[in-house]
Design an enzyme around this catalytic site. Structure first.
Site, PDB file in Angstrom:
ATOM      1  CD  GLU A 183      -0.344  -0.578   5.332  1.00 17.54           C
ATOM      2  OE1 GLU A 183      -0.075   0.170   4.377  1.00 17.54           O
ATOM      3  OE2 GLU A 183       0.168  -1.692   5.478  1.00 17.54           O
ATOM      4  CG  ASP A 227       7.209  -2.249   6.162  1.00 20.20           C
ATOM      5  OD1 ASP A 227       7.396  -1.141   6.702  1.00 20.20           O
ATOM      6  OD2 ASP A 227       7.167  -2.402   4.919  1.00 20.20           O
ATOM      7  CE  LYS A 276       8.613 -10.160  -8.680  1.00 21.80           C
ATOM      8  NZ  LYS A 276       7.534 -11.121  -8.959  1.00 21.80           N
ATOM      9  CB  ILE A 277      10.541 -10.165  -1.730  1.00 25.42           C
ATOM     10  CG1 ILE A 277      10.181  -8.975  -2.638  1.00 25.42           C
ATOM     11  CG2 ILE A 277      11.053  -9.679  -0.379  1.00 25.42           C
ATOM     12  CD1 ILE A 277       9.006  -8.146  -2.171  1.00 25.42           C
ATOM     13  CG  HIS A 300       3.464  -0.113   3.388  1.00 20.44           C
ATOM     14  ND1 HIS A 300       2.201  -0.535   3.065  1.00 20.44           N
ATOM     15  CD2 HIS A 300       4.268  -0.675   2.443  1.00 20.44           C
ATOM     16  CE1 HIS A 300       2.232  -1.293   1.978  1.00 20.44           C
ATOM     17  NE2 HIS A 300       3.492  -1.391   1.572  1.00 20.44           N
ATOM     18  CG  LEU A 301       9.146   2.911   6.443  1.00 21.94           C
ATOM     19  CD1 LEU A 301      10.193   3.243   7.503  1.00 21.94           C
ATOM     20  CD2 LEU A 301       8.877   4.148   5.583  1.00 21.94           C
ATOM     21  N   GLY A 302       8.915  -0.849   3.328  1.00 20.48           N
ATOM     22  CA  GLY A 302       9.659  -1.870   2.571  1.00 20.48           C
ATOM     23  C   GLY A 302      10.244  -1.355   1.264  1.00 20.48           C
ATOM     24  CB  ALA A 303       8.700  -0.133  -1.736  1.00 19.32           C
ATOM     25  NE  ARG A 332       0.053  -5.195  -0.383  1.00 20.31           N
ATOM     26  CZ  ARG A 332       1.204  -4.554  -0.638  1.00 20.31           C
ATOM     27  NH1 ARG A 332       2.162  -4.537   0.259  1.00 20.31           N
ATOM     28  NH2 ARG A 332       1.388  -3.919  -1.769  1.00 20.31           N
ATOM     29  CB  CYS A 381       8.551  -7.242   4.870  1.00 22.99           C
ATOM     30  SG  CYS A 381       9.343  -5.686   5.001  1.00 22.99           S
TER      31      CYS A 381
HETATM   32  N1  NAD Z   1       6.483  -3.877   2.423  1.00 25.17           N
HETATM   33  C1  NAD Z   1       6.595  -3.395   1.221  1.00 25.17           C
HETATM   34  O1  NAD Z   1       6.751  -2.210   1.023  1.00 25.17           O
HETATM   35  C2  NAD Z   1       6.575  -4.331   0.053  1.00 25.17           C
HETATM   36  C3  NAD Z   1       7.365  -4.057  -1.069  1.00 25.17           C
HETATM   37  C4  NAD Z   1       7.309  -4.913  -2.159  1.00 25.17           C
HETATM   38  C5  NAD Z   1       6.466  -6.014  -2.125  1.00 25.17           C
HETATM   39  N2  NAD Z   1       5.698  -6.240  -1.035  1.00 25.17           N
HETATM   40  C6  NAD Z   1       4.838  -7.429  -0.952  1.00 25.17           C
HETATM   41  O2  NAD Z   1       5.680  -8.564  -0.790  1.00 25.17           O
HETATM   42  C7  NAD Z   1       4.993  -9.729  -1.239  1.00 25.17           C
HETATM   43  C8  NAD Z   1       5.910 -10.584  -2.086  1.00 25.17           C
HETATM   44  O3  NAD Z   1       6.313  -9.893  -3.241  1.00 25.17           O
HETATM   45  P1  NAD Z   1       7.182 -10.606  -4.391  1.00 25.17           P
HETATM   46  O4  NAD Z   1       7.571  -9.545  -5.332  1.00 25.17           O
HETATM   47  O5  NAD Z   1       8.214 -11.472  -3.800  1.00 25.17           O
HETATM   48  O6  NAD Z   1       6.056 -11.503  -5.049  1.00 25.17           O
HETATM   49  P2  NAD Z   1       6.264 -12.832  -5.926  1.00 25.17           P
HETATM   50  O7  NAD Z   1       5.022 -12.980  -6.723  1.00 25.17           O
HETATM   51  O8  NAD Z   1       7.556 -12.795  -6.651  1.00 25.17           O
HETATM   52  O9  NAD Z   1       6.331 -13.990  -4.835  1.00 25.17           O
HETATM   53  C9  NAD Z   1       5.229 -14.403  -4.073  1.00 25.17           C
HETATM   54  C10 NAD Z   1       5.426 -15.878  -3.776  1.00 25.17           C
HETATM   55  O10 NAD Z   1       4.382 -16.272  -2.880  1.00 25.17           O
HETATM   56  C11 NAD Z   1       4.004 -17.594  -3.243  1.00 25.17           C
HETATM   57  N3  NAD Z   1       2.680 -17.847  -2.704  1.00 25.17           N
HETATM   58  C12 NAD Z   1       1.471 -17.469  -3.174  1.00 25.17           C
HETATM   59  N4  NAD Z   1       0.486 -17.914  -2.366  1.00 25.17           N
HETATM   60  C13 NAD Z   1       1.104 -18.594  -1.362  1.00 25.17           C
HETATM   61  C14 NAD Z   1       0.619 -19.291  -0.218  1.00 25.17           C
HETATM   62  N5  NAD Z   1      -0.687 -19.370   0.038  1.00 25.17           N
HETATM   63  N6  NAD Z   1       1.531 -19.853   0.594  1.00 25.17           N
HETATM   64  C15 NAD Z   1       2.858 -19.775   0.348  1.00 25.17           C
HETATM   65  N7  NAD Z   1       3.382 -19.153  -0.741  1.00 25.17           N
HETATM   66  C16 NAD Z   1       2.502 -18.562  -1.574  1.00 25.17           C
HETATM   67  C17 NAD Z   1       4.060 -17.595  -4.755  1.00 25.17           C
HETATM   68  O11 NAD Z   1       4.188 -18.911  -5.256  1.00 25.17           O
HETATM   69  C18 NAD Z   1       5.317 -16.780  -5.004  1.00 25.17           C
HETATM   70  O12 NAD Z   1       6.458 -17.603  -5.127  1.00 25.17           O
HETATM   71  C19 NAD Z   1       3.748  -9.208  -1.933  1.00 25.17           C
HETATM   72  O13 NAD Z   1       2.671  -9.275  -1.031  1.00 25.17           O
HETATM   73  C20 NAD Z   1       4.070  -7.757  -2.200  1.00 25.17           C
HETATM   74  O14 NAD Z   1       2.911  -6.967  -2.335  1.00 25.17           O
HETATM   75  C21 NAD Z   1       5.743  -5.427   0.062  1.00 25.17           C
HETATM   76  O1  3PG Z   2       3.631  -3.589  -3.022  1.00 21.64           O
HETATM   77  C1  3PG Z   2       4.542  -2.795  -2.942  1.00 21.64           C
HETATM   78  O2  3PG Z   2       5.261  -2.474  -3.896  1.00 21.64           O
HETATM   79  C2  3PG Z   2       4.868  -2.215  -1.612  1.00 21.64           C
HETATM   80  O3  3PG Z   2       3.888  -2.471  -0.692  1.00 21.64           O
HETATM   81  C3  3PG Z   2       5.252  -0.772  -1.643  1.00 21.64           C
HETATM   82  O4  3PG Z   2       4.204   0.108  -1.411  1.00 21.64           O
HETATM   83  P1  3PG Z   2       4.505   1.684  -1.535  1.00 21.64           P
HETATM   84  O5  3PG Z   2       4.752   1.960  -2.969  1.00 21.64           O
HETATM   85  O6  3PG Z   2       3.276   2.376  -1.064  1.00 21.64           O
HETATM   86  O7  3PG Z   2       5.696   1.979  -0.712  1.00 21.64           O
END
Ligand code: NAD
Ligand code: 3PG
Length: 526
Positions: free
Chosen positions: A259, A254, A149-150, A278-281, A230, A228
Site C-alpha cells: 500500500e 480494500d 468484532k467485525i 484502505h477505506l474500511g475505517a 489485511r 477488508c
Molecule cells: N480495512 C480496514 O480499514 C480495517 C478496519 C478495521 C480493522 N481491519 C482489520 O480487520 C481484521 C479484523 O478485525 P477485528 O476487529 O474483527 O479483529 P478481532 O480480533 O475482533 O477478530 C479477529 C478474529 O479472527 C480470528 N482468527 C485469528 N486467526 C484466524 C485464522 N487463522 N483463521 C480464522 N480465524 C482467525 C480470531 O479468533 C478472531 O475471532 C483485522 O485484520 C483488522 O486489522 C481493517
Molecule cells: O486496522 C485498522 O484499524 C484499519 O486498517 C484502519 O486503518 P487506517 O486507520 O489507516 O484507516
C-alpha cells in the site's frame, strides 16, 4: 512539556485531547529516514496504518513512552521491538468495527450489482441496463473467515438480509458461532460452499496467503471474495489469475499486499473487481471514535496513568486499576526488596498471592513484582511493558501460587527469590489506609513500613547485640528512625530491621558483619 508526534491524518478531536497535556506536532507523510531523524525528540507517537514504525525508528526513539495506533491493526508497528524498549503500544480495538463491517457489506453489494462500473458508465453518457444485471444476496451463502468484532457485525447485518451464514474461526466455540447465527465449519467446506467469502482475520504468518491458488480453486465459479481485513491474506497474483480463468466470479479488496497499491494486474480488470484504497475505517464516526480513544490513552500514559487498550501490557481498566493500584505498589516494593536481599542473580521468583489478592487478575501483580525485582539491574529502563520480557530473557522462572483464604490481612503477597547467593523471602500486606507493611522477612515475623534506607540483620538473639549495632551506627553519624526485631524462638536466630535517616557510609556494613552474633547484614534502598 511532553511532545507528541502525529504522523498520519487523525481527527481533530484527538489532537484537542493531546493538546491539553502536550505540544502536538502534526507531520504526515514523513519519509522513513526523516521519522528516524526527528523521533528522538518525542514522548509519544500517534499513527494510523500509513506510518511504518520499524525497529530502526524504535531504536532511535530514546524518549518515546507510547505509540498510539488510531485504529485496530498494529502490523505496521514492530511491537516486539517496542516492548523490549519499554514502549507501550495502544490501539482502538472497537472504534472502527462498524465502519469496517459496513464497508465489507458495501463491497459485497457493490460486487453483486456492479455499482462502480454502472456509475462510471452512466456518467460517461451511456445507458447500459442490460450490461449491469446483478445477483441477489438473499438466500445466498456468506462464508465469514474470522468471527471476531467485525466478522460478528457482518454476520448480524447479513443475517437480516436473509443470507445463510458459514464461519471459519478456530478460536471460537460452536455455541458462540450459533448465537451469532453462523454454522461453524472448516475452511475447506467454507471455500466450497460459500457464494460470497468475506475475510475478517488478522494478518499473521498462518493467515498470509491463506487465500492462494489452491484455496481459490476450491471456490465455486460463481463465488466472490471480499477482503477488508489485511493485505497479503489473499495472494493477489493468484486472485487475478483465478478471476481471469473464470475460477471465481469476482473480488472486492480494500487492503493490499503493498500500500499504496501502484501497478497491479487487478487494476486492469473490469466490473468483476472492485478496489478501494484502505477505506474500511474511513468514516467520520470511526475517525472520531479512534482518535478520541487513542488520544485519551496517550494523555493518560503521559500523565503516568495506565492505558486501557495496550497490546503489549496487561490491560488495566480504570475500575480494576483503582482496586489494584496499592497492590501494584506493594508488589513492586517487595520485588525490589527481595532482589536486594538476594544480592546476586535471581533464578526463580515464587509469587504467592493470598486472600483478596488471589481472587484478582494476578498478571499485573506478577509484572509489578518483576518490575521491582529488576529495578536494581535495569533502573528506569524497566517498566510494566518490558518487565515480563526482561525477566524471561534473563532466564528468571516465575512460579505463581494462590490461596484465597483470608488470614491477618485482607490480602498479602509473599515473594521468594532463589538465586546464585541463596534463597530469600519477604511478605507484605496493606493496612486499612493503604500503607504498605513488611510482615515477614526470611520467615521471621516483623511489622514495619518500608522506608528509603533500611538495614536488615540476621543474628543470634542474645543480650547486647542491638545496643552494639546502635552505637556502631551512631559512631558513623547514621541516625536510626525505627528499629524492630523478629524472632521465632527465644535466644534462637532473629532478624533486626532498622529504618535509617541516612544511607550507610561505605565500610559500615563490613563493621556490622564483624559484630559477634551477627550472621548476615543487608542494606536496602527502596
Ligand atoms: N480495512 C480496514 O480499514 C480495517 C478496519 C478495521 C480493522 N481491519 C482489520 O480487520 C481484521 C479484523 O478485525 P477485528 O476487529 O474483527 O479483529 P478481532 O480480533 O475482533 O477478530 C479477529 C478474529 O479472527 C480470528 N482468527 C485469528 N486467526 C484466524 C485464522 N487463522 N483463521 C480464522 N480465524 C482467525 C480470531 O479468533 C478472531 O475471532 C483485522 O485484520 C483488522 O486489522 C481493517
Ligand atoms: O486496522 C485498522 O484499524 C484499519 O486498517 C484502519 O486503518 P487506517 O486507520 O489507516 O484507516
Amino acid at each position: 512539556m511532553s511532545k507528541v508526534l502525529v504522523s498520519d491524518p487523525i481527527d481533530q478531536a484527538g489532537i484537542d485531547i493531546l493538546s491539553q497535556v502536550a505540544q502536538v506536532d502534526v507531520k504526515t507523510g514523513l519519509p522513513a529516514e526523516e521519522l528516524v531523524r526527528i523521533i528522538p525528540d518525542y514522548d509519544a507517537l500517534m499513527i494510523r496504518s500509513e506510518t511504518r514504525v520499524t525497529q530502526e525508528v524504535i531504536a532511535a526513539a530514546k524518549q518515546l513512552k507510547i505509540i498510539g495506533r488510531a485504529g485496530v491493526g498494529v502490523d505496521n508497528v514492530d511491537v516486539p521491538a517496542a516492548t523490549r524498549q519499554g514502549i507501550v503500544v495502544v490501539n482502538s480495538p472497537e472504534g472502527n468495527t462498524i465502519a469496517a463491517a459496513e464497508h465489507a457489506i458495501a463491497l459485497m453489494l457493490s460486487l453483486s450489482r456492479s455499482i462502480p462500473d454502472a456509475n462510471t458508465s452512466i456518467k460517461s453518457g451511456k445507458w447500459e441496463r442490460k450490461l449491469f444485471v446483478g445477483t441477489e444476496v438473499y438466500k445466498k451463502t456468506l462464508g465469514i473467515v474470522g468471527l471476531g468484532k467485525i466478522g460478528s457485525h457482518v454476520a448480524a447485518v447479513a443475517k437480516t438480509m436473509g443470507m445463510k451464514l458459514l464461519a471459519f474461526d478456530p478460536f471460537i466455540s460452536t455455541e458462540r458461532a450459533e448465537n451469532i447465527g453462523c454454522r461453524l465449519v472448516d475452511m475447506d467446506l467454507l471455500l466450497r460452499e460459500a457464494d460470497y467469502i468475506t475475510l475478517h482475520i488478522p494478518k499473521t504468518p498462518e493467515t498470509t496467503h491463506l487465500i492462494n491458488a489452491e484455496a481459490l480453486a476450491k471456490m465455486k465459479p460463481t463465488a466472490r471474495i471480499i477482503n477488508c481485513a489485511r493485505g497479503g491474506i489473499i495472494d493477489e497474483v493468484a486472485l487475478a489469475e483465478a478471476i481471469k480463468e473464470g475460477k471465481i466470479a469476482g473480488a472486492a479488496l480494500d487492503v493490499f499486499e503493498k500500500e499504496p497499491l501502484g501497478e497491479s494486474p487487478l487494476c486492469a480488470m473490469g466490473k468483476q473487481v472492485i478496489l478501494t484504497p484502505h477505506l474500511g475505517a474511513s468514516t467520520a464516526e470511526a475517525q472520531v471514535n479512534v482518535a478520541i480513544d487513542v488520544a485519551e490513552q496517550i494523555r493518560d500514559v503521559l500523565l503516568g496513568l495506565p492505558a486501557r487498550s495496550a497490546v503489549n501490557i496487561p490491560g488495566l481498566y480504570p475500575d480494576v486499576l483503582e482496586k489494584l493500584k496499592p497492590y501494584l505498589r506493594l508488589a513492586e516494593t517487595l520485588g525490589n526488596l527481595v532482589s536486594q536481599l538476594a544480592g546476586g542473580r535471581v533464578e526463580s521468583l515464587n509469587v504467592h498471592l493470598q486472600g483478596e489478592l488471589a481472587t484478582n487478575d494476578s498478571k499485573p501483580i506478577v509484572i509489578a513484582a518483576l518490575k521491582g525485582l529488576l529495578y536494581q539491574a535495569l533502573r528506569e529502563r524497566v517498566n510494566y511493558v518490558n518487565a515480563g520480557i526482561e525477566a524471561k530473557e534473563r532466564g528468571i522462572r516465575v512460579i505463581e501460587t494462590r490461596d484465597n483464604a483470608v488470614r491477618d490481612y485482607a490480602g498479602s503477597l509473599h515473594l521468594e527469590a532463589k538465586g546464585s547467593l541463596g534463597e530469600h523471602s519477604v511478605t507484605g500486606a496493606l493496612l486499612g489506609d493503604g500503607e504498605i507493611h513488611i510482615t515477614d522477612i526470611n520467615d521471621f515475623p516483623i511489622n514495619v513500613p518500608p522506608t528509603h534506607y533500611m538495614l536488615f540483620t540476621l543474628h543470634r538473639d542474645m543480650p547486647g547485640i542491638i545496643g552494639k549495632i546502635g552505637s556502631l551506627l551512631g559512631s558513623f553519624n547514621v541516625n536510626i528512625a525505627s528499629m524492630q526485631v523478629g524472632r521465632k524462638i527465644v535466644r534462637g536466630d532473629a532478624v533486626m530491621v532498622l529504618s535509617l535517616d541516612d544511607p550507610l557510609p561505605e565500610g559500615v556494613l563490613d563493621e556490622i558483619l564483624k559484630v559477634p552474633g551477627i550472621r548476615d547484614a543487608y542494606t536496602v534502598t527502596l
